[in-house]
Motif scaffolding. Structure first.
Motif, mmCIF file in Angstrom:
data_model
loop_
_atom_site.group_PDB
_atom_site.id
_atom_site.type_symbol
_atom_site.label_atom_id
_atom_site.label_comp_id
_atom_site.label_asym_id
_atom_site.label_seq_id
_atom_site.Cartn_x
_atom_site.Cartn_y
_atom_site.Cartn_z
ATOM 1 N N PRO A 7 -7.145 2.687 5.405
ATOM 2 C CA PRO A 7 -8.277 2.175 4.621
ATOM 3 C C PRO A 7 -9.212 1.377 5.513
ATOM 4 O O PRO A 7 -8.791 0.744 6.473
ATOM 5 N N ARG A 8 -10.514 1.389 5.140
ATOM 6 C CA ARG A 8 -11.504 0.668 5.947
ATOM 7 C C ARG A 8 -12.321 -0.308 5.126
ATOM 8 O O ARG A 8 -13.027 -1.139 5.687
ATOM 9 N N SER A 22 -7.958 0.655 -4.572
ATOM 10 C CA SER A 22 -7.605 1.891 -5.275
ATOM 11 C C SER A 22 -6.138 2.250 -5.111
ATOM 12 O O SER A 22 -5.600 3.053 -5.883
ATOM 13 N N ARG A 23 -5.481 1.664 -4.126
ATOM 14 C CA ARG A 23 -4.070 1.968 -3.874
ATOM 15 C C ARG A 23 -3.132 0.933 -4.478
ATOM 16 O O ARG A 23 -1.907 1.085 -4.393
ATOM 17 N N LEU A 54 0.812 -1.214 0.000
ATOM 18 C CA LEU A 54 0.000 0.000 0.000
ATOM 19 C C LEU A 54 0.845 1.263 0.000
ATOM 20 O O LEU A 54 0.318 2.361 -0.169
ATOM 21 N N GLY A 55 2.154 1.116 0.258
ATOM 22 C CA GLY A 55 3.016 2.284 0.353
ATOM 23 C C GLY A 55 2.801 3.045 1.646
ATOM 24 O O GLY A 55 2.404 2.486 2.671
ATOM 25 N N ALA A 66 -7.010 -4.448 -10.618
ATOM 26 C CA ALA A 66 -8.006 -5.028 -11.527
ATOM 27 C C ALA A 66 -7.852 -6.542 -11.615
ATOM 28 O O ALA A 66 -8.838 -7.289 -11.518
ATOM 29 N N ASP A 67 -6.596 -6.994 -11.772
ATOM 30 C CA ASP A 67 -6.357 -8.442 -11.833
ATOM 31 C C ASP A 67 -6.666 -9.096 -10.505
ATOM 32 O O ASP A 67 -7.230 -10.193 -10.445
#
Length: 488
Positions: free
Chosen positions: A192-193, A200-201, A185-186, A206-207
């Motif tokens: 994030p929840r 999105s991160r 996630l960097g 997509a894969d």
């Protein structure tokens, strides 16, 4: 204090706190006590709730307008303010409404400035509900798995261990393994929840989303950072009927040398290169060796000529499986097995220390020699040898049936005066016991006295190894027995 006294105290604290809220302009509603909290950016209306365990748990604070307050690591999963850290529960200070409201104001002031100089809280787990899977998922260095498929395989004690994995071609409903993926996630400024926050991160989201829908990925391991501090979380993921992704957290832990050494103490890195010899690995010496390794030492030499007897076990480090083994080998095996210390770093000498040449060799080849033999001749030999070389030995003994421990730095540092002779105390114990093959009575020293003396000895040993000695001559301490009164 009786149960009625407790109930009366709780009722008083609640009434006293609520009266303080009323004076501060709060009024009671269905959700709790609502009112304004002033701060530099303007007042924010909040709802303050008193949990069932108040005053033993702090009040809760939730903004009336959730969106108006920026999301951060300092908000709970339900949107409430994270106000009181677990290490700030002393004194029940929050029972005074003015002090508590000042604390809330300070929270908003720091939020207004973007939480500068923030403590790097890494507890991302608390933002996700726990999985129904109660197994413990263990992982090692995650860098080697990054952006790759992995699998977790069953291991002992209801654990699952990470392994390199291949991407399964289809759903594996009946496999004992669980397949997954490791992503990064960097830098995470806002926790994030939801799965939408996470995907999105991730560059390959997509894969990854597609493979979750196909049920070929059931676990996602996320690495992240806050400043210079790395974190990780293991998530259980599954497709939902509405097309989304259900995500819960699995119980997980790092099984790495770094994780194990993090609790060894701040001096552990300095001890890794030190070489220590422990002469005598009976009850006292065995625990000294164990505590040294737990504290970070990786190079020990264990010296003793005795074997483990059944009667040794109540006070010794090792267990019944070691009976009959040389004590040096038994202690080495225990340490290597239980602490994963490199076997090559622990040497053994299965004979007594009786010659000056051996004493000199050990003193020259080690940064410190700890004498736990309680043998006068060995102590004198090491003392004379250390003095001739201009170095020092640490010698420890239990006396007076365990009521006294004595730790000597021989010779004392900086020409300090040695410790005064120990005083023998009257024996108030039962008549001595003897056993076959032993001319001396069995020592009634209790196990806890051994542990007390071992811990104190390791404190002194570490002080000498890092050139911060606790005392130039050592330490003597006497504990009264239960028949003598309180500790001296």
């Amino acid at each position: 204090m009786t149960s009625d006294d407790v109930l009366e105290y709780v009722a008083y604290c609640r009434q006293h706190f609520e009266e303080g809220l009323i004076r501060a302009g709060f009024s009671e509603g269905e959700a709790g006590w609502e009112g304004p909290v002033p701060h530099a950016a303007g007042p924010t209306r909040v709802v303050i709730g008193l949990p069932a365990r108040f005053p033993f748990r702090p009040p809760t604070v939730t903004p009336v307008d959730h969106v108006a307050v920026p999301w951060s690591w300092h908000r709970d999963p339900d949107g409430g303010l994270c106000l009181v850290a677990e290490d700030d529960h002393d004194g029940l200070w929050w029972t005074e409404a003015p002090a508590f409201l000042e604390h809330v104001t300070a929270w908003f002031e720091r939020a207004d400035t973007g939480w500068t100089d923030d403590r790097p809280d890494l507890d991302l787990d608390r933002y996700f509900q726990p999985s129904m899977d109660q197994r413990l998922y263990l992982y090692d260095d995650l860098a080697q798995y990054l952006d790759r498929p992995i699998r977790f395989s069953p291991s002992g004690n209801n654990t699952m261990r990470i392994r390199h994995g291949t991407r399964p071609g289809k759903t594996l409903k009946h496999s004992k393994n669980r397949f997954g993926y490791v992503a990064d996630l960097g830098e995470v400024d806002v926790p994030p929840r939801t799965w939408a926050d996470i995907s999105s991160r991730i560059d390959s989201h997509a894969d990854l989303d597609r493979r979750i829908r196909q049920r070929t990925v059931a676990i996602v391991v996320l690495t992240y950072r806050r400043g210079h501090h790395p974190g990780a979380i293991v998530l259980d993921v599954a497709p939902k009927k509405d097309g989304g992704t259900a995500v819960t957290r699995l119980r997980s832990a790092a099984d790495t040398e770094a994780a194990r050494s993090a609790r060894a103490g701040v001096l552990a890195p300095e001890l890794r290169g030190c070489r220590v010899a422990v002469v005598g690995v009976g009850a006292l010496g065995s625990f000294i060796a164990d505590l040294l390794v737990r504290s970070g030492a990786r190079h020990l030499t264990l010296i003793d000529d005795d074997v483990v007897m059944p009667g040794n076990l109540v006070r010794h480090l090792v267990g019944p499986d070691a009976v009959g083994l040389p004590k040096v080998e038994a202690v080495k095996q225990y340490i290597v097995r239980n602490h994963e210390a490199p076997a090559a770093g622990i040497g053994t000498v299965n004979r007594a220390l009786t010659t000056g040449s051996d004493a000199v060799d050990h003193l020259r080849n080690h940064d410190l020699v700890v004498n736990a033999t309680a043998d006068f001749a060995t102590t004198a030999l090491l003392h004379v040898s250390a003095r001739s070389l201009g170095t020092h030995v640490l010698s420890v003994a239990l006396q007076n049936d365990g009521r006294t421990y004595r730790i000597d730095v021989l010779p004392p540092l900086n020409d300090a005066a040695p410790l005064p002779p120990s005083t023998a105390r009257a024996d108030t114990a039962a008549p001595p016991l003897f056993e076959a093959g032993c001319g001396s009575p069995i020592s009634p020293t209790p196990p806890y006295a051994v542990l007390e003396a071992a811990a104190a000895t390791v404190r002194h040993a570490i002080g000498l190894l890092v050139d911060r000695p606790l005392h130039p001559a050592g330490e003597t301490r006497h504990f009264h027995s239960s028949t003598e009164g309180d500790q001296q």
